[in-house]
Motif scaffolding. Structure first.
Motif, mmCIF file in Angstrom:
data_model
loop_
_atom_site.group_PDB
_atom_site.id
_atom_site.type_symbol
_atom_site.label_atom_id
_atom_site.label_comp_id
_atom_site.label_asym_id
_atom_site.label_seq_id
_atom_site.Cartn_x
_atom_site.Cartn_y
_atom_site.Cartn_z
ATOM 1 N N ASP A 1 1.143 -0.942 0.312
ATOM 2 C CA ASP A 1 0.369 0.182 0.180
ATOM 3 C C ASP A 1 1.062 0.959 -0.158
ATOM 4 O O ASP A 1 1.620 2.098 0.755
ATOM 5 C CB ASP A 1 -1.178 -0.018 1.804
ATOM 6 C CG ASP A 1 -2.057 -1.216 0.833
ATOM 7 O OD1 ASP A 1 -2.961 -0.774 -0.063
ATOM 8 O OD2 ASP A 1 -1.525 -2.064 1.877
ATOM 9 N N LEU A 2 0.840 2.086 -1.250
ATOM 10 C CA LEU A 2 1.793 3.378 -1.387
ATOM 11 C C LEU A 2 1.035 4.209 -1.343
ATOM 12 O O LEU A 2 -0.506 4.494 -1.531
ATOM 13 C CB LEU A 2 2.454 2.909 -2.535
ATOM 14 C CG LEU A 2 3.061 1.636 -2.730
ATOM 15 C CD1 LEU A 2 3.867 1.383 -4.541
ATOM 16 C CD2 LEU A 2 4.306 1.696 -1.886
ATOM 17 N N PRO A 3 1.632 5.980 -0.736
ATOM 18 C CA PRO A 3 0.822 7.106 -1.662
ATOM 19 C C PRO A 3 0.448 7.131 -2.785
ATOM 20 O O PRO A 3 1.642 6.268 -4.111
ATOM 21 C CB PRO A 3 2.044 7.856 -0.610
ATOM 22 C CG PRO A 3 2.642 7.018 0.362
ATOM 23 C CD PRO A 3 3.069 5.369 -0.336
ATOM 24 N N LYS A 4 0.076 7.846 -3.674
ATOM 25 C CA LYS A 4 -0.490 8.032 -4.729
ATOM 26 C C LYS A 4 0.644 8.628 -5.411
ATOM 27 O O LYS A 4 0.449 7.924 -6.364
ATOM 28 C CB LYS A 4 -1.117 9.276 -4.272
ATOM 29 C CG LYS A 4 -2.434 9.508 -6.094
ATOM 30 C CD LYS A 4 -3.613 9.839 -6.361
ATOM 31 C CE LYS A 4 -4.325 10.144 -7.608
ATOM 32 N NZ LYS A 4 -5.692 11.692 -7.425
ATOM 33 N N GLU A 5 1.607 9.514 -5.024
ATOM 34 C CA GLU A 5 2.661 9.817 -5.665
ATOM 35 C C GLU A 5 4.014 9.116 -5.631
ATOM 36 O O GLU A 5 4.254 9.430 -5.460
ATOM 37 C CB GLU A 5 2.990 11.300 -5.363
ATOM 38 C CG GLU A 5 3.356 11.849 -3.477
ATOM 39 C CD GLU A 5 2.708 11.460 -2.471
ATOM 40 O OE1 GLU A 5 2.825 11.488 -1.275
ATOM 41 O OE2 GLU A 5 0.852 11.349 -2.564
ATOM 42 N N ALA A 6 3.784 7.773 -4.916
ATOM 43 C CA ALA A 6 4.650 6.946 -4.207
ATOM 44 C C ALA A 6 5.419 6.302 -6.619
ATOM 45 O O ALA A 6 4.247 6.707 -6.806
ATOM 46 C CB ALA A 6 4.554 6.180 -3.844
ATOM 47 N N THR A 7 7.024 6.756 -6.513
ATOM 48 C CA THR A 7 7.253 6.353 -7.170
ATOM 49 C C THR A 7 8.284 4.792 -7.289
ATOM 50 O O THR A 7 8.209 3.955 -5.829
ATOM 51 C CB THR A 7 7.928 6.579 -8.403
ATOM 52 O OG1 THR A 7 9.325 6.714 -7.458
ATOM 53 C CG2 THR A 7 7.256 8.008 -8.528
ATOM 54 N N TYR A 8 8.583 3.899 -7.720
ATOM 55 C CA TYR A 8 9.018 2.749 -7.411
ATOM 56 C C TYR A 8 10.026 2.075 -8.767
ATOM 57 O O TYR A 8 9.323 2.697 -9.608
ATOM 58 C CB TYR A 8 8.264 1.458 -7.327
ATOM 59 C CG TYR A 8 7.187 1.008 -7.697
ATOM 60 C CD1 TYR A 8 7.423 0.241 -8.731
ATOM 61 C CD2 TYR A 8 6.156 1.453 -8.144
ATOM 62 C CE1 TYR A 8 5.857 -0.572 -9.717
ATOM 63 C CE2 TYR A 8 4.621 1.354 -9.214
ATOM 64 C CZ TYR A 8 5.486 0.127 -9.707
ATOM 65 O OH TYR A 8 4.060 -0.110 -11.212
ATOM 66 N N THR A 9 10.640 1.461 -8.316
ATOM 67 C CA THR A 9 11.644 0.149 -9.524
ATOM 68 C C THR A 9 11.531 -1.385 -9.078
ATOM 69 O O THR A 9 11.583 -1.553 -7.834
ATOM 70 C CB THR A 9 12.730 1.049 -9.919
ATOM 71 O OG1 THR A 9 13.358 0.901 -8.084
ATOM 72 C CG2 THR A 9 12.753 2.472 -10.570
ATOM 73 N N ILE A 10 11.707 -2.171 -9.835
ATOM 74 C CA ILE A 10 11.857 -3.050 -9.900
ATOM 75 C C ILE A 10 12.808 -4.431 -10.655
ATOM 76 O O ILE A 10 12.916 -4.008 -12.226
ATOM 77 C CB ILE A 10 9.853 -3.716 -10.095
ATOM 78 C CG1 ILE A 10 9.065 -4.019 -9.155
ATOM 79 C CG2 ILE A 10 9.943 -5.894 -9.945
ATOM 80 C CD1 ILE A 10 7.899 -3.536 -9.437
#
Length: 430
Positions: free
Chosen positions: A41-50
């Protein structure tokens, strides 16, 4: 007096500023049929890399805060996960015993939060998430016969007629034939003579021993014998078993298992034209879950639901001592003098290694390796022989892969390419 500076992430957390005001909610783990679901569960503005790392999948979350720790999980697709906190990012490492690559092992998607205006990063893990995309470009290839030789190969579609083989989302005898016909086309296009043990839903005999004996008799005087099958596991263990394996004959008490082979380097004198699969990209895999219920049924075979009791998935193993006594010796082919048992075993293993290597390259499937067995069709065949297990149709995901025409194309391509590599480089001169 010396001032002690707190880490930036701690200062922001204490001040309650931005996305770092509090830690992310705990990771949620769900056990689904054939795969494990991980939800962040992340904030709306969160980014990520996999990033797939082979035995683990690393998720980097810039400007996020998590409580560091190690967590253990007991699932076929996930043994645990590690949370790490750095000054400018949080990192989640998922430990995946079945492995992940850029083309396999995981799927991702973003969903809206269940409550509020956040988002959910959903990561599904399974060894049965493979490359089911269409083959890039033309799937055929040119084969130059060494010294003008004409090679002859037997392709055996396992089971048939009253013997369905294993039963799951598809009937084994049906998918075996689908792949065998594709392999025949590829080999014939390359200039190889192909003999099929069956071209439809038939068998040589209702008696299993007679049927198997007549199948291997077809291989007399040929170069190779390739038997095509699909695997299965009892329902209680179906979720955890998937992947490709190739067998050849070898005494179990001498060497019961060979480790998975390393991918073969192209042989310099190889006369095959480059394959489009040789240049497959390794871009990170993204997207949602596959549409599992949407695969069409194979022609002439109804789609099955559920997993009825498997009708014995090993009818082709070596008969018991009592069965062998009942089997008339004169019905078995006599090994040719120039192909003794040890030489045949050596060549069969080479063939198995080439085939599994190219199948893995074409499909990105889970590698279960090259194995030895005393299957009837391997023990008594007089030429180099292998038995391909192209996946577990009892697995909730892989069973549906075996109903996907694109995936069957990739399996067939890998088998045919491995056979051609062997014929060009390893087949002994007459």
């Amino acid at each position: 007096m010396r001032k002690v500076l707190a880490p930036v992430w701690l200062l922001l957390a204490l001040l309650g500023g931005g996305a770092w005001g509090q830690s992310l909610p705990p990771v949620r783990i769900g056990d689904q049929p054939g795969f494990t679901r991980v939800v962040l569960d992340l904030p709306k503005e969160a980014t990520y890399t996999i990033e797939p790392l082979g035995a683990a999948l690393r998720v980097t979350l810039p400007n996020q805060t998590v409580p560091p720790g190690i967590h253990f999980v007991t699932l076929p697709e996930l043994t645990g996960y590690v949370m790490e906190q750095f000054e400018d990012r949080a990192v989640l490492i998922l430990l995946t015993p079945q492995g992940v690559t850029a083309r396999s092992g995981f799927k991702t998607m973003i969903l809206a939060a269940l409550e509020g205006d956040g988002q959910r990063l959903v990561i599904d893990l399974s060894g049965a998430f493979v490359d089911t995309s269409p083959l890039p470009g033309a799937s055929g290839f040119r084969f130059v016969k060494a010294n003008g030789r004409r090679f002859s190969v037997v392709v055996d579609a396992g089971h048939g007629g009253s013997d369905p083989g294993a039963v799951g989302p598809v009937v084994e005898k049906a998918v075996n034939l689908e792949v065998a016909l594709r392999v025949r086309r590829l080999l014939q296009d390359a200039g190889v003579e192909v003999t099929m043990t069956r071209e439809g839903d038939t068998a040589f005999s209702l008696d299993k021993r007679t049927d198997l004996t007549q199948r291997i008799a077809v291989a007399e005087g040929k170069n190779l014998f390739v038997s095509i099958h699909a695997n299965a596991m009892v329902p209680a263990h179906a979720d955890g078993w998937c992947g490709l394996e190739v067998y050849y004959f070898g005494p179990r008490n001498i060497r019961p298992f060979f480790p998975p082979p390393a991918p073969l380097e192209p042989t310099p004198q190889l006369a095959l034209t480059p394959s489009p699969l040789d240049a497959l990209s390794t871009t990170t895999q993204t997207g949602g879950l596959p549409t599992l219920p949407g695969y069409p049924a194979l022609p002439g075979y109804p789609a099955l639901t559920g997993y009825p009791a498997l009708p014995g998935n090993e009818p082709d193993v070596l008969p018991s001592s009592e069965d062998r006594k009942a089997l008339p010796p004169q019905n078995l082919p006599t090994p040719t003098p120039q192909m003794n048992l040890l030489r045949r075993m050596e060549l069969s293993r080479t063939l198995a290694t080439r085939v599994v290597s190219y199948m893995l390259g074409a499909t990105a499937a889970l590698n279960r390796g090259v194995r030895v067995s005393d299957f009837f069709v391997l023990r008594y065949t007089t030429v180099p022989a292998i038995l391909v297990e192209m996946g577990y149709l009892s697995h909730p995901v892989e069973g549906l892969n075996l109903r996907n025409a694109h995936y069957l194309d990739r399996i067939s391509y890998g088998i045919a390419r491995g056979v051609l590599e062997y014929l060009e480089n390893d087949d002994p001169l007459e």
